[in-house]
Design an enzyme around this catalytic site. Structure first.
Site, PDB file in Angstrom:
ATOM      1  N   GLY A   1       0.786  -1.240   0.043  1.00  0.00           N
ATOM      2  CA  GLY A   1       0.137  -0.016   0.204  1.00  0.00           C
ATOM      3  C   GLY A   1       0.663   1.151   0.040  1.00  0.00           C
TER       4      GLY A   1
ATOM      5  CG  LEU B   1      -2.288  -2.389  -5.113  1.00  0.00           C
ATOM      6  CD1 LEU B   1      -2.162  -2.081  -6.386  1.00  0.00           C
ATOM      7  CD2 LEU B   1      -3.260  -1.501  -4.281  1.00  0.00           C
ATOM      8  CG  ASP B   2       1.303  -3.360  -3.704  1.00  0.00           C
ATOM      9  OD1 ASP B   2       1.653  -2.981  -4.646  1.00  0.00           O
ATOM     10  OD2 ASP B   2       0.822  -2.614  -2.626  1.00  0.00           O
ATOM     11  CD  GLU B   3      -0.960 -10.279  -2.088  1.00  0.00           C
ATOM     12  OE1 GLU B   3      -0.155 -11.255  -2.214  1.00  0.00           O
ATOM     13  OE2 GLU B   3      -1.155  -9.501  -0.875  1.00  0.00           O
TER      14      GLU B   3
END
Lengths: 298, 298, 298, 298
Positions: free
Chosen positions: A215, A241-243
């Site tokens: 985040g 997101l961010d994964e």
């Protein structure tokens, strides 16, 4: 991963006295005989293997291979042979010419360091990409793009205009025949639809050592937690997101004297290093997807 | 952090022609004149500063200092002078003799690598601790402790016996005059009460790069996420699991060929490296607490 | 090292309600009372120490100190006080304003990576230098300097013109009030006279891990020897080629697949990283000379 | 490198329903068809390749390959097939069972850290060696060997007895069927004759980052030169002292506060890390010689 062929190289290296240096990457369910079959196909086309790596993943049961081979065979001949072989092993494969610059679009906001680094490495260090455009939601980096002779596209994004902006972006990707999109500290989140449309073709640099500090404002989070190493993560973008699958990570030592601003500055070095490696490996077809993880044949 | 004096060193280095090498660490609210006052106090006692570091944290408004000084003054003289000075600056301080071995208790389960490393460094590499006992909830490591001549205490822990075992542990800490407890891959969670009773005196090694992969089986988590670096974190233990102040972190590169078992093995190197540094810095009084973060004057 | 004052900062921070953030670095023979005397001097001028490090070298018998202090005193007042104190301790000292950009001249040949990196860090990452000119014995990098608004001086060097070129260079150093000269992969050897004239003011980046692979073509030497890490060394230039005091070194892992050309490319990253750190530490007055070695108060 | 077969594994894995996990390493002049021929040979014996790497060196014109393969074929069958294939490609090859412990003799003097580390990794971390004996020219480490149940041989060496001692050593190597000799900070130089007799079978750890600081007291040399990183180098021993093929190198950061004694201590960590990796890679048949350089298929 479906069977797919690489886009045509700029000049078709059809049969000629001088052999072409090919790179073939493939994956399929693991079973005996794959290497023999592929090596046989290449030998039949006069291929001389210069570099090769294989890996069988015992968890997923998949087999991965990347091979560089010199051969005077034409793309058509090799493609036909691979198309004939692939069904027998349920093989997904990709054939390209070693060193062919991959057509790349870079998305930026205001921070210059990653764009600056990619443009420099393209011009001076043989990074095998051709940066065909820079898209910015701000205009700060227009001058930098211009210095390197790359067209700059200003695409401001607001809540109201986001859908339009993404449509323009997709159009640009198609018109410019873009093979790779790099989010070089682009401070906008792509919509799920765009993520899906460009799956496997978008690399992001996240300014933390994922999965730590997902985040916003990761350096502020890191400073508050009192970590002793800060990091950066280059990964493929997915709707989650961010994964997305991690390609490369790197770290830098910090200590109690470092403020958030110091961490931001030190982190820029780590970010551009990790991103540049990820872009190079992608452009050299060294990365294969193994579920939500990556195989990187470095 | 309250004002506290160090425990007496084994032999009292009272006034003598040969000066003692002292280490003084302190913290207080930041304001002009601290260094001058401390340096003056030391100069009045014939002190020659051999190494010193200061840091003022602009976020917390606290000032931290560590100084090594050669002085022929006795402990009583220095203590009296420091006690007189401290209130003026609301100063918490700690005085000890450089190199005095810190009395240390090591808690283990079955994994040998961290205990093995600490015992070796104590004997062969001048790690300034005296390991006065090893406590194991299993007996696997009794032989290793015996080889190094360290008493081994078997304290099995079950849900039913946990309170009793912790009481025994606290008794042992008091009887052996333990200054530092090291959780060397001890697979039990300390109760909140025990954490509070030993606050600032317990160092744990967590086998991940915190805050990534808190809790159980971090290498399995790391493998599943497909990270490219694995890490370890040495931190002070607080009642808030895996959230205590971080002392040291280190990482090791991994790639797609590494299984969970490989990561466990590679991680052991990182764990013992990070833990050994943390223990050394603690024993050399290089670590000061700044809220939930640490100052490490390396 | 003689007593020396820093050159005047662009704007004289004379007494005012807002305190100035000063940096004082000094060295002298080690003996009791130095820190107390310096801290006393600073306290008398209302100084609040924000960061400080000291080190006494038992081999050379010298004491080194760097202190950052906020004080409303004027430069004249502090200078007068330091001039009064210095003889008592045979102290060499230097006073400057924290963050004042150091006037820097960069010498280059054809390789762009180090110049590129320094210009970028100056503009975007707060590297506290003002690059007042770029001197090249080739014209390849004129465009890059121009993009950053820095005057480019073409000074071709041949055996016949070397003396003249060095005289021009010295004139430029004086006219531009240059405090630091950076050899950013400048492929010429400075004459002994020039080395002496600019002693302690010239930083070079050597593209090997010194003392390995001195002299020409270090990456070719490294490849031939089969090393597993390549490195770079930033050092002060002395008349003794590649033997000057080392400021910083860094390395990068290589393996058997890397050609000399790959090493050159990978080495560029290490070179610019090591050089940028050395220039930053010099400009922040963190480096003190201890004979032919350096103290770096990082 | 001549064609050679591996020594017999402890239990002969002859044909059986459960396949054996083989490791085959080979080198030969580079030309088309090698991979196809080897993969074909393995496929004919029901082999399933689990891991494989190839490398063609454009400088030496040699091709190197390491392959792990599961096959129910017996050693005799595979050996016969390889012996039939080898002449066609002028191939040197080696076949072994994955994970078979390599019979290893460790030579030591007084420093414990490397021996200690190897014994620990053998017992606890799956280092695939069987340490069949420890030879010391001093008796300091006899107790450590005994703790791990390894016979200790005291072989004092003086100028007068050196020839005899080396003869005893060679006898021991033969009697114990030793495949690998590790010089674990053994402070004696082997004679040229012994080096030749054991060529390719002796790994040494040199306590510097070669080629820097060859010869005696490298940490004192490093301290005097003021380097910022210290290192260690694991290499095969040849008659040319400190010039043998490098297997692995690693470094650790130091600064001006570190004395020679500190460097010795910090260096011990680097030494054992580099040595342990070299021994593991050798025992896993990951290292192939390419002239005076090494191929390491990590």
């Amino acid at each position: 991963m479906e069977t797919q062929h690489a886009d045509q190289p700029p000049t078709d290296p059809s049969r000629s006295p001088a052999p072409t240096h090919w790179v073939l990457s493939l994956s399929c369910p693991d079973r005996p005989g794959i290497v023999h079959a592929v090596a046989g196909l290449l030998a039949e086309h006069g291929g001389n293997i210069t570099e090769s790596q294989q890996f069988g993943d015992q968890v997923s049961g998949l087999f991965f291979m990347r091979v560089q081979v010199e051969s005077a065979a034409s793309r058509e001949e090799l493609t036909a042979a691979l198309e004939a072989l692939a069904p027998r092993f349920e093989m997904a494969w990709r054939l390209d010419v070693v060193g062919r610059p991959v057509r790349t679009l870079v998305l930026v906001s205001r921070a210059a360091h990653c764009l600056h680094d990619l443009l420099f490495r393209q011009r001076e260090e043989g990074l095998p990409v051709e940066i065909v455009g820079v898209v910015g939601n701000h205009t700060d980096l227009a001058g930098l793009a211009e210095f390197y002779g790359v067209p700059f596209h200003h695409m401001p994004v607001t809540q109201a205009t986001k859908a339009d902006a993404e449509a323009r972006l997709l159009t640009l990707v198609r018109e410019l025949d873009v093979e790779l999109v790099v989010l070089a500290r682009y401070m906008q989140i792509l919509s799920d639809d765009l993520c899906r449309a460009l799956e496997g073709k978008v690399i992001n640099i996240h300014h933390s050592f994922l999965p730590s500090f997902k985040g916003a404002r990761p350096y502020a989070q890191a400073h508050d937690r009192g970590v002793k190493l800060i990091g950066a993560t280059a990964h493929y973008v997915t709707a989650d997101l961010d994964e997305g699958p991690i390609i490369e990570q790197d770290v830098e030592r910090v200590d109690h004297t470092k403020s958030v601003a110091d961490m931001v500055r030190l982190g820029q070095d780590v970010e551009r290093r990790a991103l540049a490696r990820a872009v190079r490996w992608h452009a050299e077809h060294r990365i294969l997807l193994n579920g939500h993880r990556t195989i990187v044949f470095r």
